[in-house]
Write a protein that holds these residues in place. Structure first.
Motif, PDB file in Angstrom:
ATOM      1  N   ASP A 150       8.052 -11.889  -3.275  1.00 23.76           N
ATOM      2  CA  ASP A 150       9.048 -11.053  -2.597  1.00 23.76           C
ATOM      3  C   ASP A 150       9.626 -10.019  -3.563  1.00 23.76           C
ATOM      4  N   ALA A 151       9.859 -10.423  -4.797  1.00 23.79           N
ATOM      5  CA  ALA A 151      10.447  -9.508  -5.780  1.00 23.79           C
ATOM      6  C   ALA A 151       9.498  -8.361  -6.110  1.00 23.79           C
ATOM      7  N   LEU A 152       8.207  -8.641  -6.177  1.00 27.87           N
ATOM      8  CA  LEU A 152       7.221  -7.635  -6.572  1.00 27.87           C
ATOM      9  C   LEU A 152       6.832  -6.695  -5.443  1.00 27.87           C
ATOM     10  N   ALA A 153       7.133  -7.069  -4.216  1.00 29.86           N
ATOM     11  CA  ALA A 153       6.696  -6.285  -3.061  1.00 29.86           C
ATOM     12  C   ALA A 153       7.219  -4.855  -3.114  1.00 29.86           C
ATOM     13  N   LEU A 154       6.356  -3.923  -2.754  1.00 29.81           N
ATOM     14  CA  LEU A 154       6.704  -2.503  -2.617  1.00 29.81           C
ATOM     15  C   LEU A 154       7.148  -1.864  -3.930  1.00 29.81           C
ATOM     16  N   SER A 155       6.579  -2.335  -5.026  1.00 26.70           N
ATOM     17  CA  SER A 155       6.855  -1.717  -6.333  1.00 26.70           C
ATOM     18  C   SER A 155       6.054  -0.432  -6.482  1.00 26.70           C
ATOM     19  N   ASP A 156       6.659   0.540  -7.146  1.00 27.23           N
ATOM     20  CA  ASP A 156       5.913   1.737  -7.541  1.00 27.23           C
ATOM     21  C   ASP A 156       5.100   1.459  -8.800  1.00 27.23           C
ATOM     22  N   VAL A 157       5.734   0.758  -9.745  1.00 30.12           N
ATOM     23  CA  VAL A 157       5.078   0.390 -11.000  1.00 30.12           C
ATOM     24  C   VAL A 157       5.339  -1.082 -11.248  1.00 30.12           C
ATOM     25  N   LEU A 158       4.297  -1.784 -11.661  1.00 30.30           N
ATOM     26  CA  LEU A 158       4.386  -3.225 -11.859  1.00 30.30           C
ATOM     27  C   LEU A 158       3.737  -3.597 -13.187  1.00 30.30           C
ATOM     28  N   VAL A 159       4.480  -4.319 -14.010  1.00 28.83           N
ATOM     29  CA  VAL A 159       3.927  -4.895 -15.237  1.00 28.83           C
ATOM     30  C   VAL A 159       3.682  -6.369 -14.938  1.00 28.83           C
ATOM     31  N   LEU A 160       2.411  -6.747 -14.837  1.00 29.70           N
ATOM     32  CA  LEU A 160       2.042  -8.085 -14.385  1.00 29.70           C
ATOM     33  C   LEU A 160       1.146  -8.775 -15.407  1.00 29.70           C
ATOM     34  N   GLU A 161       1.434 -10.032 -15.652  1.00 28.35           N
ATOM     35  CA  GLU A 161       0.629 -10.797 -16.595  1.00 28.35           C
ATOM     36  C   GLU A 161      -0.799 -11.004 -16.094  1.00 28.35           C
ATOM     37  N   SER A 162      -1.743 -10.799 -17.009  1.00 19.09           N
ATOM     38  CA  SER A 162      -3.149 -11.139 -16.778  1.00 19.09           C
ATOM     39  C   SER A 162      -3.625 -11.768 -18.075  1.00 19.09           C
TER      40      SER A 162
END
Length: 259
Positions: A150-162
């Motif tokens: 829910d927090a990540l939804a509709l982000s323009d920019v996302l820093v996500l762990e991979s």
């Protein structure tokens, strides 16, 4: 808006985010000198930071905090249990150590932490919003909970762990107890997990994604990009159109250009 991942990985993490002239640093896991030099390289003064936000107390996220706060007297925000568990807390100036609330307005930016699953005292990711612009940071998490989704939804920019490739981790040199920790629900997000999280995310027309906190031993940047990209493509996403993937590195800046 600009986002500059100054460093990402087990050797240190720091992210600079500027939205509507509000300048923030998420984590300070590299030396204060390197933070200053990195900010200088992108035309920003460390003295101009409006705040430092800490995701959790592990050293690769706070190792530069002591010098940073002592020298520049910046306000830093973290959860109470994070402050209490931080190895350097007694050496930090008290007036700089702020309690992180559930929502905080700095300039025109609303900063909202959200809980993540990791083996730390009270780890969080961050959602930052100003007007229609939304940036999220979610690294060091064992899996993507409904709260995170829910927090990540509709982000323009996302820093996500991979963080890792599962096969590389299983067949690698780490002791089994460490492999179990990394693969657990309180460990780190695998490439496949990151790919499926993005594929299932409620997204805007275009999302710029930094693949972050990659293991130097159990991953390769090109493998992370290939794995995540293949899942997204298979699920009907058009790379470069629906989602742009950008890699991050331990020793170099990875930036989203100022807009």
């Amino acid at each position: 808006m600009q986002i500059q991942v100054l460093a990402s990985g087990s050797t240190g993490n720091a992210i600079f985010i500027e939205i509507d002239n509000t300048k923030l640093l998420v984590d300070a896991g590299i030396s204060a000198r390197r933070i200053k030099q990195s900010l200088d390289n992108i035309g920003t003064k460390v003295e101009d930071l409006d705040g430092v936000f800490i995701t959790h107390e592990h050293r690769d996220h706070v190792s530069g905090l002591q010098t940073l706060l002592k020298k520049y007297r910046l306000p830093a925000y973290a959860r109470p249990d994070t402050w209490q568990s931080m190895y350097c807390r007694t050496s930090l100036p008290d007036e700089c150590c702020k309690t992180l609330p559930d929502s905080l307005d700095i300039g025109k930016v609303k900063v909202e932490p959200f809980s993540i699953s990791h083996d730390a005292a009270d780890p969080v990711g961050f959602r930052l919003q100003a007007g229609n612009t939304k940036v999220c940071v979610a690294t060091d998490l064992g899996f993507v909970t409904p709260t995170v989704k829910d927090a990540l939804a509709l982000s323009d920019v996302l820093v996500l762990e991979s963080n890792h490739d599962v096969d590389m981790l299983k067949n690698g040199s780490y002791p089994w107890h460490l492999k179990k920790r990394i693969m657990s629900n309180r460990g780190h997000l695998a490439n496949t997990d990151a790919g499926w999280a993005l594929a299932r995310l409620n997204r805007k027309a275009h999302t710029h994604v930094f693949l972050a906190h990659m293991s130097q031993e159990n991953n390769r940047p090109e493998l992370a990009e290939e794995t995540v990209g293949a899942i997204l493509t298979d699920q009907g996403c058009k790379l470069g159109q629906d989602i742009t993937l950008q890699l991050t590195y331990p020793q170099q800046i990875s930036g989203f250009p100022a807009l």
